[in-house]
Design an enzyme around this catalytic site. Structure first.
Site, PDB file in Angstrom:
ATOM      1  N   GLU A  91      41.340 -31.905  -4.102  1.00  0.00           N
ATOM      2  CA  GLU A  91      40.668 -30.944  -3.538  1.00  0.00           C
ATOM      3  C   GLU A  91      38.979 -30.325  -4.017  1.00  0.00           C
ATOM      4  OE1 GLU A  91      43.249 -27.271  -4.580  1.00  0.00           O
ATOM      5  OE2 GLU A  91      44.374 -28.134  -2.231  1.00  0.00           O
ATOM      6  N   GLU A 150      49.454 -30.907  -0.260  1.00  0.00           N
ATOM      7  CA  GLU A 150      50.565 -29.964  -0.861  1.00  0.00           C
ATOM      8  C   GLU A 150      50.250 -29.073  -0.119  1.00  0.00           C
ATOM      9  OE1 GLU A 150      47.359 -28.560  -3.624  1.00  0.00           O
ATOM     10  OE2 GLU A 150      47.007 -30.742  -4.726  1.00  0.00           O
TER      11      GLU A 150
HETATM   12  O1  IFM Z   1      47.577 -25.349  -8.725  1.00  0.00           O
HETATM   13  C1  IFM Z   1      46.731 -25.390  -7.192  1.00  0.00           C
HETATM   14  C2  IFM Z   1      46.780 -27.086  -7.461  1.00  0.00           C
HETATM   15  O2  IFM Z   1      46.465 -27.716  -8.777  1.00  0.00           O
HETATM   16  C3  IFM Z   1      45.645 -28.186  -6.515  1.00  0.00           C
HETATM   17  N1  IFM Z   1      45.794 -27.006  -4.747  1.00  0.00           N
HETATM   18  C4  IFM Z   1      46.309 -25.283  -4.674  1.00  0.00           C
HETATM   19  C5  IFM Z   1      47.469 -25.184  -6.223  1.00  0.00           C
HETATM   20  C6  IFM Z   1      47.568 -23.358  -5.812  1.00  0.00           C
HETATM   21  O3  IFM Z   1      47.036 -23.564  -5.775  1.00  0.00           O
END
Ligand code: IFM
Length: 474
Positions: free
Chosen positions: A170, A379
């Site tokens: 990200e 994710e």
């Molecule tokens: O916890 C975060 C992670 O570090 C990166 N993506 C989103 C998750 C939830 O906010």
């Protein structure tokens, strides 16, 4: 049997996993020669995180490694994605390598392999070594070169057994939450710096792909982007333009350079007056950034609807939940977009709307607009108001429904011909949720922070059974 009463199988070889990140779970920030990261500095800054929480101890994974490896094995997911803490490996961000830091990840990788689990390391999940921030951080070009060195060190040490590598997690968050909104480390609020940070994060990604390929025979490299379908609150041209700007910043600013080798023209124009901004781009950079990938990681949590600041009253009248005033933060004030909510959609405790079909929409869009390499949802998951019941169990039917519905949406995308090869639930363990500290729990496993005790939640059992069946039960 009606279609919705049948279980739906995942394709053969579809890779299930869970994902974590170093600063969020490891703790032991002073152990074995680890250096200081920008998140150590930021989380210790008064007022920066909820309740002043820090990652000093968090889920204590560094000291619970064997127990966590057994949990991973017990889940039965064939893959595990974790991040490597750059300050453990190179405490100063450049120069000497800290062997004891590398040894930790060696133990982790060996422990996974012994249990038949595929390790998927991420090289950067936001914990930049503080000494590199002190000389400019991601807005400085030199950081990209330092990252390439670090990537070569880690790939050389953990390869050849590790084949699947993620360069960045990200980069939008690292650049825009960290350098424009100032709600993540290093807490800067300057749009021009965020643009330059974006470019150097992406440049470092391309350099890291080259380093991984050079060090790991048969290594597969990709990047993990947070993507969001971004919709206008109405068909009015001002709302359409606001949604286009938001989409440009959140999605196209990353997808276009990585998959097409160019920045979107509207974003180049939008940020043209910002310093240093795109002025940092040099000849050949975009070729490096667009190094062909073996896969693209997609992180999805929900869609976003926006209106233009001059259209807030109309959005309110149309039934949206609209904030009282337009945002004053540097990012959204500059983009002139106002996030609105649709009251008919449930939201998680993060205030994120739950709309699984938006995942299908997103995967189709990425396929149609970019002809990407194979996709992995790296994710997806939800924060939930979990608690330990008097009988010691943690029941989280909300999370089970969330995972089930998003996996269903992913299967819909596969049915529509999108090449999606895997799904990783965020997250294995409850952990430090950045500026939200410990107030948000995303884990399939409850962590009792004072004692470090772990309790698998009911979602853990549900995910285990789904992985075992390789199918989504009705
Ligand atoms: O916890 C975060 C992670 O570090 C990166 N993506 C989103 C998750 C939830 O906010």
């Amino acid at each position: 049997m009606p279609a919705n009463r049948q279980s739906r199988s995942f394709p053969e070889g579809f890779l299930f996993g869970t994902k974590t990140s170093a600063y969020q779970i490891e703790g032991s920030v002073d152990a074995d020669g680890r250096g200081v990261s920008i998140w150590d500095t930021y989380s210790h800054t008064p007022g920066a995180t909820r309740h002043g929480d820090t990652g000093d101890v968090t889920s204590d994974h560094y000291r619970h490694l064997d127990e966590d490896l057994d949990l991973i094995a017990g889940l039965g997911a064939p893959a595990f994605c974790f991040s490597v803490a750059w300050p453990r490996v190179q405490p100063l961000g450049s120069g000497p390598v800290n062997q004891r830091g590398l040894d930790f990840y060696r133990r982790l990788v060996d422990g996974l392999l012994r249990r038949g689990v595929t390790p998927v390391p991420t090289l950067f999940h936001w914990d930049l070594p503080q000494p590199l921030q002190d000389v400019g951080g991601w807005p400085a070009r030199d950081t990209a070169g330092r990252f390439a060195d670090y990537a070569a060190i880690v790939a050389g040490a953990l390869g050849p057994e590790v084949k699947m590598w993620v360069t960045h997690n990200e980069p939008w968050c690292a650049a825009w939450l960290g350098y424009a909104l100032g709600v993540h480390a290093p807490g800067r609020r300057d749009v021009g710096l965020a643009v330059a940070a974006t470019h150097h994060l992406l440049l470092s990604h391309g350099l890291a792909v080259q380093a991984i390929r050079a060090a790991v025979p048969g290594g597969r490299a990709g990047i993990d982007l947070s993507l969001m379908p971004t919709r206008p609150a109405s068909a009015h041209e001002d709302d359409l333009a606001a949604a286009r700007r938001a989409d440009g910043n959140l999605n196209r600013l990353f997808l276009d350079p990585v998959l097409r080798g160019e920045y979107p023209a509207d974003m180049l124009a939008h940020y043209a007056a910002r310093q240093p901004g795109f002025g940092v781009v040099q000849d050949g950079d975009l070729r490096t950034i667009a190094e062909p990938l073996d896969f693209l990681g997609v992180n999805f949590y929900g869609p976003r609807t926006v209106c233009a600041p001059n259209r807030m009253a109309e959005a309110r009248a149309a039934g949206y939940w609209v904030p009282a005033a337009p945002p004053e933060d540097p990012l959204n004030a500059d983009l002139r977009d106002v996030e609105v909510h649709r009251p008919e959609f449930e939201r998680t405790p993060m205030d994120w709307e739950i709309e699984p079909a938006a995942l299908t929409e997103l995967l189709l869009r990425v396929r149609d607009d970019y002809a990407p390499p194979p996709l992995y949802v790296l994710e997806n998951g939800m924060a939930n108001d979990d608690y330990v019941a008097p009988d010691g169990e943690v029941r989280d039917p909300e999370r089970i429904a969330y995972l089930r519905d998003h996996l269903g949406a992913l299967l819909d995308a596969i049915s529509a011909g999108v090449d999606v090869r895997g799904y990783f639930a965020w997250s294995l363990l409850d952990n430090f949720e950045w500026a939200n500290g410990f107030s948000k729990r995303f884990g399939l496993v409850w962590v009792d922070y004072p004692s470090g005790a772990r309790i698998p939640k009911s979602s853990f059992a549900w995910y285990r059974d789904t992985i075992r069946a390789h199918a989504l039960a009705p």
